[in-house]
Design a protein around this motif. Sequence first.
Motif, mmCIF file in Angstrom:
data_model
loop_
_atom_site.group_PDB
_atom_site.id
_atom_site.type_symbol
_atom_site.label_atom_id
_atom_site.label_comp_id
_atom_site.label_asym_id
_atom_site.label_seq_id
_atom_site.Cartn_x
_atom_site.Cartn_y
_atom_site.Cartn_z
ATOM 1 N N ILE A 78 0.835 -1.202 0.000
ATOM 2 C CA ILE A 78 0.000 0.000 0.000
ATOM 3 C C ILE A 78 0.871 1.254 0.000
ATOM 4 O O ILE A 78 0.498 2.282 -0.574
ATOM 5 N N ASN A 79 2.057 1.182 0.591
ATOM 6 C CA ASN A 79 2.986 2.314 0.547
ATOM 7 C C ASN A 79 3.387 2.617 -0.891
ATOM 8 O O ASN A 79 3.435 3.778 -1.317
ATOM 9 N N GLY A 80 3.692 1.548 -1.637
ATOM 10 C CA GLY A 80 4.067 1.747 -3.034
ATOM 11 C C GLY A 80 2.936 2.335 -3.853
ATOM 12 O O GLY A 80 3.151 3.217 -4.684
ATOM 13 N N GLN A 81 1.707 1.867 -3.616
ATOM 14 C CA GLN A 81 0.563 2.386 -4.361
ATOM 15 C C GLN A 81 0.315 3.853 -4.049
ATOM 16 O O GLN A 81 0.029 4.651 -4.952
ATOM 17 N N VAL A 82 0.408 4.228 -2.785
ATOM 18 C CA VAL A 82 0.179 5.622 -2.406
ATOM 19 C C VAL A 82 1.197 6.520 -3.095
ATOM 20 O O VAL A 82 0.857 7.574 -3.646
ATOM 21 N N GLU A 83 2.457 6.100 -3.096
ATOM 22 C CA GLU A 83 3.503 6.937 -3.684
ATOM 23 C C GLU A 83 3.334 7.071 -5.194
ATOM 24 O O GLU A 83 3.441 8.166 -5.756
ATOM 25 N N GLU A 84 3.056 5.933 -5.862
ATOM 26 C CA GLU A 84 2.939 6.008 -7.314
ATOM 27 C C GLU A 84 1.686 6.774 -7.724
ATOM 28 O O GLU A 84 1.699 7.520 -8.709
ATOM 29 N N ASN A 85 0.595 6.639 -6.965
ATOM 30 C CA ASN A 85 -0.626 7.371 -7.301
ATOM 31 C C ASN A 85 -0.464 8.866 -7.056
ATOM 32 O O ASN A 85 -0.959 9.697 -7.829
ATOM 33 N N VAL A 114 -1.168 12.025 -14.957
ATOM 34 C CA VAL A 114 -1.514 10.992 -15.928
ATOM 35 C C VAL A 114 -2.828 10.307 -15.554
ATOM 36 O O VAL A 114 -3.673 10.028 -16.409
ATOM 37 N N ILE A 115 -3.000 10.051 -14.279
ATOM 38 C CA ILE A 115 -4.224 9.381 -13.808
ATOM 39 C C ILE A 115 -5.461 10.183 -14.173
ATOM 40 O O ILE A 115 -6.447 9.651 -14.703
ATOM 41 N N GLN A 116 -5.415 11.492 -13.912
ATOM 42 C CA GLN A 116 -6.574 12.327 -14.210
ATOM 43 C C GLN A 116 -6.737 12.547 -15.716
ATOM 44 O O GLN A 116 -7.861 12.630 -16.220
ATOM 45 N N ALA A 117 -5.619 12.623 -16.431
ATOM 46 C CA ALA A 117 -5.706 12.844 -17.876
ATOM 47 C C ALA A 117 -6.397 11.675 -18.581
ATOM 48 O O ALA A 117 -7.107 11.863 -19.574
ATOM 49 N N PHE A 118 -6.222 10.450 -18.053
ATOM 50 C CA PHE A 118 -6.826 9.274 -18.669
ATOM 51 C C PHE A 118 -8.077 8.792 -17.919
ATOM 52 O O PHE A 118 -8.553 7.687 -18.166
ATOM 53 N N ASN A 119 -8.571 9.648 -16.982
ATOM 54 C CA ASN A 119 -9.788 9.309 -16.228
ATOM 55 C C ASN A 119 -9.678 7.938 -15.557
ATOM 56 O O ASN A 119 -10.613 7.130 -15.594
ATOM 57 N N ARG A 120 -8.520 7.707 -14.953
ATOM 58 C CA ARG A 120 -8.296 6.419 -14.296
ATOM 59 C C ARG A 120 -8.520 6.490 -12.790
ATOM 60 O O ARG A 120 -8.090 5.603 -12.050
ATOM 61 N N GLU A 121 -9.191 7.535 -12.330
ATOM 62 C CA GLU A 121 -9.390 7.698 -10.881
ATOM 63 C C GLU A 121 -10.103 6.502 -10.274
ATOM 64 O O GLU A 121 -9.716 5.986 -9.217
#
Length: 623
Positions: A240-247, A253-260
């Motif tokens: 979960i630490n890795g996911q928080v950091e990468e997100n 990029v996440i918002q640009a591709f609507n991957r929220e």
Amino acid sequence: MAENNMREQSAARRPHTPPRRGPHGGMGPVEKPKNFKKSMGQLIRYIGKYKPAVIVVMIFAAASTVFNVMGPKIMGHATTELANGLMRKILGTGGIDFGKIGRILLFTLALYLVASAFNLIQGWIMTNVTQKIVYRMRREIAEKINRMPMKYFESHQYGDVLSRITNDVDTLGMGLNQSITTIITSIATLVGAVVMMLTISGLMTLIAIIVIPVSVLFVFLIVRFSQKYFKQQQNALGKINGQVEENFAGQLVIQAFNREDAVIKEFGDTNGVLYESAWKSQFISGIMMPAMNFVSYLGYAGVAISGGMLAIQGKIGVGDIQAFIQYVNNMKQPLSQIAQVMNQVQSMTAAAERVFEFLNEEETELTVENPAVLPEDAERSVRFEHVKFGYNPEQVIIHDFSADVKPGQKIAIVGPTGAGKTTIVKLLMRFYDVDGGAIYLNGRDIREFNRLDLRNNFAMVLQDTWLFSGTIRENIRYGRLDATDEEVERAAKAAYADHFIRTLPGGYDMVLNEEASNVSQGQKQLLTIARAMLADRKILILDEATSSVDTRTERLIQSAMDRLMKGRTSFVIAHRLSTIRNADLILVMNHGDIVEQGTHDELLAAGGFYADLYNSQFADEEE
């Protein structure tokens, strides 16, 4: 294209982290702790260096416990004296000897003061030892990172490594600091309490100690059942630490591709695993205290009944009953502490195994016996001889690559995505070793050089810029740490970065933030080019070095690069074929092999693969 497929697979696993972090890998499955006993043995051997200090801690902890255990028995004498004095007063044969009681209380106070002093000293020593262990472990992890092969960073999520450095090492430090002294004092208190209880009454002691095996059975069952959930909790925490950091780093990029929604779902799944394992481990371990209390209350009842009967018979005094009940309580406390420590030991061991797994990872061999050495002022030639390589043994990327690069030549490597261009550079720098054939530097196999000595011949500018949190001057000086301010500024001018630097608040002393987001991508590229210019190495590697700058700046950079490359052996990887028209030799790669080679004009005249690539880029412009 094998390399292209590999990159796509790697990209699917790779966290969306900022380019400035440098090369890093994807998120593989987090390995679970495999062997509890083995990990504990490794930990004991690891702290063996501090064995004398731990022995001193054990002695002081045991001494503190001995003085503490003696207290209730002596306090019992004061209670007995008070009861006897009251009886004498009632019978008219005497009174209460307050002087004697005072002396007993003073002696008891002295015992507790000495016990507290010993406890304070052992706590100070143990804290010091624990912090030294934690410091040493973090230092070894940091040093280990610099010795690890590039393939580790390209196949692991660095958020998980970060969790091992922070969460796991902290868990280990807290566990060591508390568990060792707690176990020592608990065992000493338990043994001492039983001995003192035997001096009062064997029958009452037998009744009291019956609760011990019952309590131990409860502890064993609960610990065994909860251990797997503690392991799951530790693993899920690293993930979960890795996911928080990468997100966090990849929000653009996440918002640009609507991957929220997808990101939230992925995080929710991992968070769910962490929630399930955390509450189960805490709940199951929390059962220990109620279970222990229930067993202890049964022991209290038996002691109270038998003690009252013995006092009526005159076999023990009233103060002895008081002391005995206090010893029963003292016996209950270490059992509870051991139960608590067992939970902590589980977390500590799971954390230790994750840390030791990392420390035991395969390392890159940095040095060789009798390493080759090249003269500082000698020019550099490079020869690739039937090079074969694959990131996986069953998936060959480079099949049969051969090229002869003369000193001072500018070599351009072109080809479609996945052709193997960047892989050639990684092999040249010995980030990976060839599977077949050889690469020669000035006629010497590069495997004959120490890796650090080999890389001292190269300056590299990558498409993915890497800048650290520090001043612009410090980032440029990273190319040569002993460079003067004047040399830094001269390199910036040569890279056409001086003008924009001076327009920034603070100029060369402006501090780049953690993600270097307070300068543009093109400006980042100029700074990395200035850094390479300052390094002033014999061989230059430019991997899409001008991909992030505008056309005008690209021309300026190209002019600066031409001056920089003059007299130096240079490798230029380029998709913009306009930037390599003046190359001495162009190697055209496809599917890991050289399909064409020659100058720009020769290759265009041949009308082959290169001509098709070039015309696809510039046909419209030329028309």
